[in-house]
Scaffold this active site. Structure first.
Site, PDB file in Angstrom:
ATOM      1  N   LYS A  53       6.541   5.892  -2.153  1.00 25.20           N
ATOM      2  CA  LYS A  53       5.561   5.771  -1.071  1.00 25.20           C
ATOM      3  C   LYS A  53       6.021   6.544   0.166  1.00 25.20           C
ATOM      4  O   LYS A  53       5.220   7.209   0.825  1.00 25.20           O
ATOM      5  CB  LYS A  53       5.345   4.286  -0.730  1.00 25.20           C
ATOM      6  CG  LYS A  53       4.607   3.545  -1.841  1.00 25.20           C
ATOM      7  CD  LYS A  53       4.552   2.035  -1.655  1.00 25.20           C
ATOM      8  CE  LYS A  53       3.992   1.406  -2.932  1.00 25.20           C
ATOM      9  NZ  LYS A  53       3.763  -0.027  -2.880  1.00 25.20           N
ATOM     10  N   GLN A  97       6.050  -5.144  -0.383  1.00 23.00           N
ATOM     11  CA  GLN A  97       6.217  -4.753  -1.783  1.00 23.00           C
ATOM     12  C   GLN A  97       6.424  -6.007  -2.638  1.00 23.00           C
ATOM     13  O   GLN A  97       7.277  -6.838  -2.336  1.00 23.00           O
ATOM     14  CB  GLN A  97       7.426  -3.809  -1.914  1.00 23.00           C
ATOM     15  CG  GLN A  97       7.603  -3.210  -3.287  1.00 23.00           C
ATOM     16  CD  GLN A  97       6.459  -2.272  -3.698  1.00 23.00           C
ATOM     17  OE1 GLN A  97       5.843  -1.612  -2.882  1.00 23.00           O
ATOM     18  NE2 GLN A  97       6.178  -2.215  -4.974  1.00 23.00           N
ATOM     19  N   ASP A 120      -3.295  -2.158   0.698  1.00 20.24           N
ATOM     20  CA  ASP A 120      -3.195  -2.533  -0.716  1.00 20.24           C
ATOM     21  C   ASP A 120      -4.479  -3.203  -1.212  1.00 20.24           C
ATOM     22  O   ASP A 120      -4.674  -3.366  -2.416  1.00 20.24           O
ATOM     23  CB  ASP A 120      -2.047  -3.529  -0.925  1.00 20.24           C
ATOM     24  CG  ASP A 120      -0.785  -2.883  -1.475  1.00 20.24           C
ATOM     25  OD1 ASP A 120      -0.884  -1.796  -2.077  1.00 20.24           O
ATOM     26  OD2 ASP A 120       0.290  -3.488  -1.315  1.00 20.24           O
TER      27      ASP A 120
END
Ligand code: GUN
Length: 285
Positions: A53, A97, A120
């Site tokens: 990322k 995460q 997300d």
């Protein structure tokens, strides 16, 4: 005839290139998109994903912040970090995460993300909007799956789609996005009876169950589009998907590879969402 390979590499590169161009324009106006990633503990797979990322952010000209916390972090401490990022006007997108350490309630941490920064698409607000068909931040992996199918020109409307897996991150949102594309959708899971026969009727088969080479050629309808979301280590130690690629490739119409497939698209869609969040927060979208 062997299937057409749907490369995530080519499409992800194109998408990131167009994000980069828009980021350059914004940066010239004094607006620099910024993504904050919270990583708790030292799960090696998570560390790899987070590095990916950061690399994508650098390629797209997006600023990235990494907050790496110890595996023993408490729920209260982690919530405080999330709230600080939520309040920081210079941060446009944020995520924690997953998986988080065992002492943490994932859903409480996700709920601390303001919907406008939810790149997300995991918050209850984003999930609810997806369910009722309102415009929202789409979860990156399912959005990547749909982008790959459209890019390859796979017919969707009226077709039978089967999703293997019912996770909040992939299976459930993928089924909703396929429904939005007017597919007739079936979701299969560990308790499904007659799974093999259900799969064999699918025009579009999305495999997201996390079992190496689970989808064999006898489960695939000739000419079907098979999208492999799995990232596993095979018995030979090599990276492989949920689909037995070599065998299924002979029967399917389209197939996505692992590596070089959905994983890269997930990362590209995160860049798309971060740019979108930045534009929305600056009244530009
Ligand atoms: N863990 C595995 N995939 C993902 C993802 O897409 N987002 C986050 N936050 N964690 C993950």
């Amino acid at each position: 005839m062997a299937a057409q390979i749907i490369s995530g590499k080519v499409l992800a590169a194109q998408i990131k290139e167009s994000v980069r161009a828009e980021v350059n324009t914004l940066t010239a106006q004094g607006i620099r998109p910024c993504l904050a990633v919270v990583l708790a503990g030292d799960n090696p797979a998570s560390a790899t994903y987070v590095r990916g990322k950061q690399k994508d952010c650098a390629e797209c000209g997006i600023e990235s912040k990494l907050l790496h916390l110890p595996a023993e972090v408490t729920q209260t401490e982690l919530l405080r970090v999330m709230e600080t990022l939520a309040d920081n006007k210079d941060v446009h997108g944020m995520l924690a995460q997953l998986p988080l350490p065992a002492q943490i309630d994932d859903q409480k941490i996700i709920a601390a993300i303001p919907p406008e920064k939810d790149v997300d698409g995991f918050t209850p607000v984003s999930a609810g909007k997806l369910l009722i068909g309102e415009e929202s931040m789409l979860p990156c992996t399912p959005a990547g799956v749909i982008a790959m199918l459209k890019y390859a020109g796979v017919p969707l409307a009226g077709k039978r789609a089967v999703v293997l897996g019912r996770s909040n991150i992939v299976g459930k949102p993928a089924s909703l996005l396929l429904l939005r594309e007017n597919c007739t959708v079936t979701v299969c899971h560990s308790k499904t009876q007659g799974l093999q026969d259900i799969c064999a009727e699918a025009d579009i088969l999305v495999a997201a169950i996390g079992k190496a080479k689970f989808v064999t050629a006898d489960m695939v309808k000739p000419g079907a589009a098979v999208i492999d979301v799995g990232i596993n280590r095979g018995e030979d130690g090599k990276l492989c998907g949920d689909v037995d690629f070599d065998a299924v490739q002979q029967k399917a119409g389209w197939i996505s590879p692992v590596p070089g497939g959905v994983g890269l698209m997930t990362r590209a869609m995160l860049m798309v969402n971060t740019l979108k969040a930045c534009k929305q927060q600056n009244g530009l979208a």
